[in-house]
Design an enzyme around this catalytic site. Structure first.
Site, PDB file in Angstrom:
ATOM      1  N   GLN A  18      39.383   8.447 -57.881  1.00 45.33           N
ATOM      2  CA  GLN A  18      38.056   8.978 -57.572  1.00 45.33           C
ATOM      3  C   GLN A  18      37.679  10.206 -58.395  1.00 45.33           C
ATOM      4  OE1 GLN A  18      38.945   8.622 -53.076  1.00 45.33           O
ATOM      5  NE2 GLN A  18      36.754   8.265 -53.201  1.00 45.33           N
ATOM      6  N   ARG A  75      45.608  18.108 -51.063  1.00 47.32           N
ATOM      7  CA  ARG A  75      46.134  16.740 -51.023  1.00 47.32           C
ATOM      8  C   ARG A  75      45.520  15.938 -52.166  1.00 47.32           C
ATOM      9  NH1 ARG A  75      43.981  11.890 -47.793  1.00 47.32           N
ATOM     10  NH2 ARG A  75      45.600  10.356 -48.244  1.00 47.32           N
ATOM     11  N   HIS A 119      47.002   5.711 -53.383  1.00 47.65           N
ATOM     12  CA  HIS A 119      45.631   5.748 -52.857  1.00 47.65           C
ATOM     13  C   HIS A 119      44.833   4.657 -53.592  1.00 47.65           C
ATOM     14  CE1 HIS A 119      42.678   8.566 -50.635  1.00 47.65           C
ATOM     15  NE2 HIS A 119      41.964   7.517 -51.005  1.00 47.65           N
ATOM     16  N   ASN A 164      47.973   5.702 -48.458  1.00 49.20           N
ATOM     17  CA  ASN A 164      46.711   6.094 -47.847  1.00 49.20           C
ATOM     18  C   ASN A 164      46.010   4.870 -47.282  1.00 49.20           C
ATOM     19  OD1 ASN A 164      44.370   8.020 -47.445  1.00 49.20           O
ATOM     20  ND2 ASN A 164      43.380   6.406 -48.636  1.00 49.20           N
ATOM     21  N   GLU A 165      45.791   4.877 -45.978  1.00 49.60           N
ATOM     22  CA  GLU A 165      44.937   3.893 -45.319  1.00 49.60           C
ATOM     23  C   GLU A 165      45.277   2.446 -45.671  1.00 49.60           C
ATOM     24  OE1 GLU A 165      40.813   4.803 -45.815  1.00 49.60           O
ATOM     25  OE2 GLU A 165      40.989   6.769 -44.893  1.00 49.60           O
ATOM     26  N   ASN A 293      43.304   9.814 -41.047  1.00 49.81           N
ATOM     27  CA  ASN A 293      41.972   9.968 -41.637  1.00 49.81           C
ATOM     28  C   ASN A 293      40.967   9.487 -40.608  1.00 49.81           C
ATOM     29  OD1 ASN A 293      43.288  10.733 -43.929  1.00 49.81           O
ATOM     30  ND2 ASN A 293      42.696   8.972 -45.169  1.00 49.81           N
ATOM     31  N   TYR A 295      36.776   9.431 -39.442  1.00 50.15           N
ATOM     32  CA  TYR A 295      35.396   9.692 -39.865  1.00 50.15           C
ATOM     33  C   TYR A 295      34.339   9.470 -38.796  1.00 50.15           C
ATOM     34  CZ  TYR A 295      36.861  10.355 -44.688  1.00 50.15           C
ATOM     35  OH  TYR A 295      37.442  10.858 -45.815  1.00 50.15           O
ATOM     36  N   GLU A 366      42.087  13.554 -43.766  1.00 50.81           N
ATOM     37  CA  GLU A 366      40.703  13.404 -44.257  1.00 50.81           C
ATOM     38  C   GLU A 366      39.749  13.445 -43.080  1.00 50.81           C
ATOM     39  OE1 GLU A 366      39.739   9.947 -46.648  1.00 50.81           O
ATOM     40  OE2 GLU A 366      41.595  10.132 -47.788  1.00 50.81           O
ATOM     41  N   TRP A 412      37.599  16.160 -46.507  1.00 54.95           N
ATOM     42  CA  TRP A 412      37.270  15.190 -47.560  1.00 54.95           C
ATOM     43  C   TRP A 412      35.819  15.392 -47.917  1.00 54.95           C
ATOM     44  CZ3 TRP A 412      40.136  11.995 -50.530  1.00 54.95           C
ATOM     45  CH2 TRP A 412      39.404  11.217 -51.443  1.00 54.95           C
ATOM     46  N   GLU A 419      32.892   7.172 -55.114  1.00 55.13           N
ATOM     47  CA  GLU A 419      33.128   6.678 -53.753  1.00 55.13           C
ATOM     48  C   GLU A 419      33.260   5.138 -53.767  1.00 55.13           C
ATOM     49  OE1 GLU A 419      34.040   8.004 -50.954  1.00 55.13           O
ATOM     50  OE2 GLU A 419      33.729   6.188 -49.785  1.00 55.13           O
ATOM     51  N   TRP A 420      34.255   4.662 -54.506  1.00 54.79           N
ATOM     52  CA  TRP A 420      34.611   3.243 -54.514  1.00 54.79           C
ATOM     53  C   TRP A 420      33.406   2.346 -54.757  1.00 54.79           C
ATOM     54  CZ3 TRP A 420      39.483   3.892 -55.304  1.00 54.79           C
ATOM     55  CH2 TRP A 420      40.162   4.931 -54.692  1.00 54.79           C
ATOM     56  N   PHE A 428      30.271  13.361 -50.905  1.00 52.46           N
ATOM     57  CA  PHE A 428      31.159  13.761 -49.809  1.00 52.46           C
ATOM     58  C   PHE A 428      31.705  15.173 -50.009  1.00 52.46           C
ATOM     59  CE2 PHE A 428      31.808   9.389 -48.232  1.00 52.46           C
ATOM     60  CZ  PHE A 428      32.140   9.621 -46.912  1.00 52.46           C
TER      61      PHE A 428
HETATM   62  C1  GAL Z   1      38.520   7.085 -46.995  1.00 53.98           C
HETATM   63  C2  GAL Z   1      39.241   7.121 -48.319  1.00 53.98           C
HETATM   64  C3  GAL Z   1      38.710   8.115 -49.282  1.00 53.98           C
HETATM   65  C4  GAL Z   1      37.214   8.290 -49.234  1.00 53.98           C
HETATM   66  C5  GAL Z   1      36.722   8.380 -47.796  1.00 53.98           C
HETATM   67  C6  GAL Z   1      35.215   8.449 -47.642  1.00 53.98           C
HETATM   68  O1  GAL Z   1      38.618   5.815 -46.440  1.00 53.98           O
HETATM   69  O2  GAL Z   1      40.610   7.370 -48.129  1.00 53.98           O
HETATM   70  O3  GAL Z   1      39.171   7.757 -50.544  1.00 53.98           O
HETATM   71  O4  GAL Z   1      36.585   7.336 -49.962  1.00 53.98           O
HETATM   72  O5  GAL Z   1      37.180   7.293 -47.037  1.00 53.98           O
HETATM   73  O6  GAL Z   1      34.618   7.210 -47.669  1.00 53.98           O
END
Ligand code: GAL
Length: 460
Positions: A18, A75, A119, A164-165, A293, A295, A366, A412, A419-420, A428
């Site tokens: 990223q 991190r 990751h 990660n995840e 993580n 959100y 995160e 985060w 963002e992928w 973010f």
């Molecule tokens: C997580 C991920 C991060 C970042 C974040 C916000 O799932 O580990 O790389 O993209 O979401 O979408």
């Protein structure tokens, strides 16, 4: 005012693909994200991480920004293909040198590195030659790669996160196909996940057997949204619990209890691979801390089978396996990702982990939010983000005062980044990155975060 424990760790986080850019520099091999993002239609606007934030060249400047912000921990993740271009055998010394310099510069700035080994940017060669996370040998390739990292960096890195995840890798990468490697299946996610768990355990075994003298600690980071029962009915309560088991217990139960949750075994039958007796023993107890993580939150209700479409940005997993309908409260505010801002969900999530896994030390590795931040007169006044952090941290502090052993919090992200599949549109970061000039500008939230870390408390 809410004060945090004296030894509470304040940090910020990023990941290699990223932010680093320099996708083919100095002998780095391609990753599945280099390949995936180069396919038209896979990412917003066809954007890629080829340059990203150019952190590979600007890391000194970035460390200075972190130092100014007063964060004590950072991190980041290592790009496997930067230090092992094909994922196995050959080591790229230039890649090792980059991470050595990054680590040394962080330590000089009094910032503790927290290193994630994986990751999501799998070396492309491992995908082409070995079927990525579907091939059984991947667990050994990962363990060997981890060994290289412990050997080369473990004299200075004392905090390791293996994966990660894994949920995202399995569900978005092998189930819904919206993330690399882009596969769509209802069975592959469970096989990929199985190998991810085994790979994690093998890496931890090596760490404990061969690198105990380094006095480091190692864990895994899983992600989970909170699932709140839509009504008081037993059916909806069960549905919410089931959704959490398919999300988090899928990965955490084998590590903390020695096997997959019963509900997954019952519902998935042969699609859920089985661990052997020896594997169960090897896996159990392989996390020195619980990395989370977190959100957002959604309501969960028992599905009557008519509405299977529970996916909001894929957060429902393979919903038909769970019989859960997810929904949002229209009163909840949402971020640009359409993720609801529900601070109390964070506290409930922490309590759920405390209760199910015998009160482990937890690190939120995160938490954060995306908004369409704008630079106006040289400033980014991201009040919504500031409020998000304030209220999520309030919720964290309450959880701590109620007995949850939350030991640290990583925002985060450190800066806006790739963002992928959403490309550069989702901002973010605590720093605004102008992707034309690659200049970084601290947002209001970054200045606020600096005060919080300095005072070790949040004002309300
Ligand atoms: C997580 C991920 C991060 C970042 C974040 C916000 O799932 O580990 O790389 O993209 O979401 O979408």
């Amino acid at each position: 005012m809410k004060t945090f424990p004296n030894d509470f760790i304040w940090g910020t986080a990023t990941s290699s693909y990223q932010i680093e850019g320099a996708a083919a520099a100095d002998g780095k091999g391609p990753s599945i994200w280099d390949a995936f993002s180069s396919i038209p239609g896979k990412t917003f606007n066809g954007e890629t991480g080829e340059i990203a934030c150019d952190h590979y060249h600007k890391f000194r400047e970035d460390i200075q920004l972190m130092k100014n912000m007063g964060v004590k921990a950072y991190r980041f993740s290592i790009a496997w293909a930067r230090i092992m271009p094909t994922g196995k055998d050959t080591i790229n010394e230039a890649g090792i040198a980059f991470y050595n310099e990054l680590i040394d510069n962080l330590l000089e700035a009094d910032i503790t590195p927290w290193v994630t080994l994986y990751h999501w940017d799998l070396p492309l060669a491992l995908q082409l030659e070995d079927d990525g996370w579907l091939g059984k040998n991947i667990t050994d390739y990962f363990a060997n790669y981890a060994n290289v990292c412990f050997e080369r960096f473990g004299d200075r890195v004392k905090n390791w996160i293996t994966l990660n995840e894994s949920w995202v890798v399995a569900i978005l990468g092998y189930g819904q196909g919206v993330f690399a490697p882009g596969r769509i299946s209802t069975s592959e996610p469970y096989l990929a996940a199985h190998h991810l768990i085994l790979a994690h355990a093998k890496a931890v075994q090596i760490f404990r057997n061969s690198y105990a003298h380094q006095n480091g600690r190692i864990g895994i980071t899983n992600n989970c949204d909170w699932r709140e029962p839509l009504t008081d009915s037993q059916e909806d309560k069960d549905a919410a619990e089931r959704a959490l088991e398919f999300f988090l217990a899928w990965f955490a139960d084998p590590i903390y209890k020695g096997d997959y949750p019963q509900v997954m075994k019952e519902r998935l039958g042969d699609r859920l691979p089985k661990f052997s007796k020896e594997e169960k023993v090897m896996i159990k107890g392989t996390s020195d801390f619980f990395g989370l993580n977190h959100y957002t939150t959604m309501y969960a209700a028992h599905s009557d089978g008519t509405n299977k479409d529970t996916n909001v940005y894929g957060n429902g997993g393979i919903s038909e396996d769970q019989d859960v309908d997810l929904s949002l409260d229209p009163e909840w505010k949402v971020t640009l990702m359409q993720w609801a801002v529900v601070p109390w969900g964070c506290k409930k999530m922490l309590h759920w982990i405390k209760d199910r896994y015998d009160n482990p030390n937890i690190y939120i590795t995160e938490n954060g939010c995306s908004y369409s931040d704008e630079l106006i007169n040289g400033e980014v006044d991201d009040q919504e983000r500031l409020n998000f952090y304030k209220h999520y941290l309030e919720s964290c502090q309450e959880a701590i005062s109620e007995g949850v052993k939350l030991k640290g919090y990583f925002a985060w992200s450190f800066m806006d980044n790739f963002e992928w599949a959403s490309g550069y549109k989702m901002r973010f970061g605590l720093h605004y990155v102008d992707f034309k000039t690659l200049e970084r500008i601290p947002k209001k939230s970054a200045l606020w975060f600096r005060d919080v870390t300095a005072k070790n408390s949040v004002d309300f």
